[in-house]
Design a protein around this motif. Structure first.
Motif, short mmCIF file in Angstrom:
data_model
loop_
_atom_site.label_atom_id
_atom_site.label_comp_id
_atom_site.label_asym_id
_atom_site.label_seq_id
_atom_site.Cartn_x
_atom_site.Cartn_y
_atom_site.Cartn_z
N ALA A 56 -0.76 2.25 -4.60
CA ALA A 56 0.19 3.24 -4.08
C ALA A 56 1.31 2.57 -3.30
O ALA A 56 2.45 3.05 -3.29
CB ALA A 56 -0.54 4.25 -3.20
N LEU A 60 5.07 3.56 -4.21
CA LEU A 60 5.78 4.47 -3.31
C LEU A 60 6.55 3.79 -2.17
O LEU A 60 7.26 4.49 -1.43
CB LEU A 60 4.80 5.47 -2.70
CG LEU A 60 4.44 6.68 -3.57
CD1 LEU A 60 3.57 7.63 -2.78
CD2 LEU A 60 5.69 7.43 -4.02
N CYS A 112 -1.07 7.02 -0.76
CA CYS A 112 0.34 7.43 -0.81
C CYS A 112 0.79 7.82 0.61
O CYS A 112 1.89 7.46 1.04
CB CYS A 112 0.53 8.61 -1.76
SG CYS A 112 0.42 8.17 -3.51
N THR A 115 1.13 4.72 2.71
CA THR A 115 2.36 3.99 2.38
C THR A 115 3.53 4.50 3.20
O THR A 115 4.31 3.72 3.76
CB THR A 115 2.69 4.13 0.88
OG1 THR A 115 1.57 3.67 0.10
CG2 THR A 115 3.91 3.30 0.52
#
Length: 417
Positions: A56, A60, A112, A115
Motif C-alpha cells: 500500500a 498510495l 492504505c 500510508t
C-alpha cells in the motif's frame, strides 16, 4: 523563524499517531504464525501478510502526498485514520469466513490508512520546529512507535495466539469437522482485538477533526523550487536505503517467532514474549539514539548501528539454540534509529519539495512487501536460519547511505516555519 504558538501541543498530538501505526504494523509478527496456522499456509504464503501491508505504501504514497498538497497535513491524517478503522473492522468478516484473501484485503485497507498517516506525520513532525533538531524530533516521536512495537506482540500474544499448534499428523488423525472447528476458533481470535482497535482509531480521528492544527508551508528556496526530484541524488539514495532497511526490519521481526521456535526451541507464546522484549530494546534504542545524537552526528550513528547489525545477523545465522535468538534480539535495538534517521537525512534541504520528497521515501516502505517473501522462499528451500542472510545484506545498503552522508555538513535538515 519562531514556532507556531500551539506547535508544542501539535507535536504531542502528532506523536500519538506514531504509536497507532506502530501498533498496527507490529501485530503482523503475531498474525503471520497465527494465520499460517488458521489458514494452513507455507512460510512464503504467510509472508504475503507483510506484502499486503507494505504494498500500500508503494501504491498510495504519491497520491497521499498530492492529497496533502491540496488539503493539508490535517486532511491527510483524518483520511488515514478513517481508512485504518475500516480495515480493522473488516477483520471481523474475514475471520468469520476464514478467508486468507479477505484477511489480506483488510490488511491492505489498514495499510492504505497508515500510508496517509506516515506520509503526513513524518514530514510534519520534522518541519514543526527548529530545522537543526529535526532528526532528534522525529526520533523522539518514533520512540512511541517503538513503545507500540513492544506492546503489540505482548498483547497480541496474550489475546490472539492460542499456544496450541497441531502437527500435520495430529490434524490428519482428526475428523474434518473437528479440524474445521479448530481452525475456526483460531481465526476468530482476531475479531474482538481488531474491533477494539477500529473503535480507538475512530475516537482519535474525531479528536483530531475537532482540534485546530497549524498548517505549515515549506520554505520556498530559490535554488530548490525548480527542477525534478530525480536530480536530488541524496533523496534517491535515501529512497533506496529506506527500501532495503524496511525490508530488513520486517524480515527480522516477522519471522522472529518461527525462528525462535525452530532454532531456539521456544514455543509460540513464549516466543511472543521474547519478541516483545526485543522490541522493548527497539523502543529504548529510540530514546537512547535521540540522546546520542546530541554528541554523535546522525549519519555516523547510523553507520555504526548498521555495521553492528550486519554482524549480529551473521551471528544469528551461524550460532545455534537460544544464542541465535539473543543475537536477533540485539538487532532490534540497533535498528531503532534507522527509519527516522534515513527519512530526515533523505529530505533535508528539499524546501518546497519536502512533501513530494517525503512521498518517495514513504513509497520505499514497499521493501517490507518484497524482502519477507524472498526470505520466505529461502526458508522453504533451506531453513529459517539461512533466510536471515536476506536482512543481513540489506543492512549493508544502509551502511553505504550513512557513509555517503557522513561528510555532509551545514545543510538544513528540513526547511521549517
Amino acid at each position: 523563524m519562531p514556532r507556531p504558538r500551539n506547535s508544542v501541543f501539535a507535536i504531542g498530538l502528532i506523536t500519538s499517531l506514531f504509536f497507532l501505526w506502530g501498533f498496527a504494523l507490529n501485530l503482523n509478527p503475531i498474525l503471520i504464525p497465527h494465520l499460517k496456522k488458521a489458514c494452513q499456509l507455507t512460510d512464503a504464503q504467510s509472508a504475503f501478510i507483510d506484502s499486503a501491508s507494505y504494498i500500500a505504501y508503494f501504491v498510495l504514497a504519491i497520491p497521499a502526498g498530492q492529497f496533502m498538497k491540496r488539503y493539508g497535513y490535517k486532511g491527510g491524517i483524518i483520511v488515514g485514520l478513517l481508512l485504518f478503522a475500516v480495515g480493522a473492522f473488516l477483520f471481523y468478516p474475514a475471520a468469520a469466513t476464514r478467508s486468507y484473501t479477505f484477511f489480506l484485503g483488510a490488511l491492505f485497507v489498514i495499510a492504505c490508512g497508515l500510508t496517509f498517516l506516515e506520509t503526513a506525520a513524518n514530514p510534519y513532525i520534522t518541519v514543526l520546529g527548529e530545522p537543526e533538531e529535526a532528526a532528534q524530533r522525529i526520533n523522539f516521536a518514533q520512540s512511541f512507535n517503538g513503545l507500540a512495537a513492544t506492546l503489540a506482540p505482548l498483547l497480541g500474544g496474550m489475546f490472539i495466539l492460542s499456544g496450541k499448534s497441531l502437527s500435520a499428523t495430529q490434524i490428519s488423525a482428526m475428523s474434518p469437522r473437528l479440524v474445521a472447528d479448530y481452525l475456526d476458533r483460531e481465526a476468530a481470535a482476531v475479531q474482538v482485538p481488531y474491533l477494539l482497535i477500529g473503535g480507538i482509531v475512530l475516537l482519535v480521528a474525531l479528536l483530531l477533526f475537532r482540534t485546530p492544527l497549524p498548517e505549515l508551508a515549506e520554505e520556498e528556496e530559490a535554488d530548490r523550487a525548480e527542477g525534478s526530484l530525480l536530480r536530488e541524488k541524496n533523496l534517491l539514495l535515501g529512497v533506496v536505503a529506506q527500501f532495503f532497511y524496511v525490508g530488513a526490519q520486517v524480515c527480522v521481526s516477522s519471522f522472529f517467532i518461527r525462528f525462535a521456535e525452530r532454532v531456539g526451541g521456544i514455543e509460540e507464546k513464549s516466543a511472543a514474549l521474547y519478541l516483545s522484549g526485543a522490541l522493548l530494546g527497539f523502543m529504548a534504542g529510540r530514546f537512547i539514539g535521540t540522546f546520542l545524537m546530541k554528541f554523535i552526528a546522525p549519519p555516523r550513528l547510523l553507520a555504526l548501528y548498521s555495521s553492528i547489525n550486519f554482524g549480529l545477523v551473521l551471528l544469528a545465522v551461524l550460532l545455534h539454540g537460544k544464542l541465535s535468538v539473543y543475537a536477533l534480539m540485539g538487532v532490534e535495538f540497533f535498528m531503532s534509529i534507522m527509519f527516522p534517521t534515513i527519512f530526515s537525512l533523505s529530505i533535508r534541504g528539499l524546501g518546497a519539495k519536502t512533501k513530494e520528497g517525503s512521498s518517495l521515501v514513504i513509497m520505499a516502505i514497499v521493501g517490507g512487501a518484497i524482502f519477507p517473501v524472498i526470505a520466505g522462499w529461502v526458508s522453504d528451500a533451506t531453513t529459517i536460519q539461512v533466510a536471515y542472510i536476506v536482512p543481513g545484506l540489506c543492512f549493508l545498503v544502509v551502511l553505504y547511505f550513512a557513509w555517503k552522508n557522513i561528510n555532509v555538513r551545514k545543510v538544513k535538515l528540513v526547511a521549517a516555519h
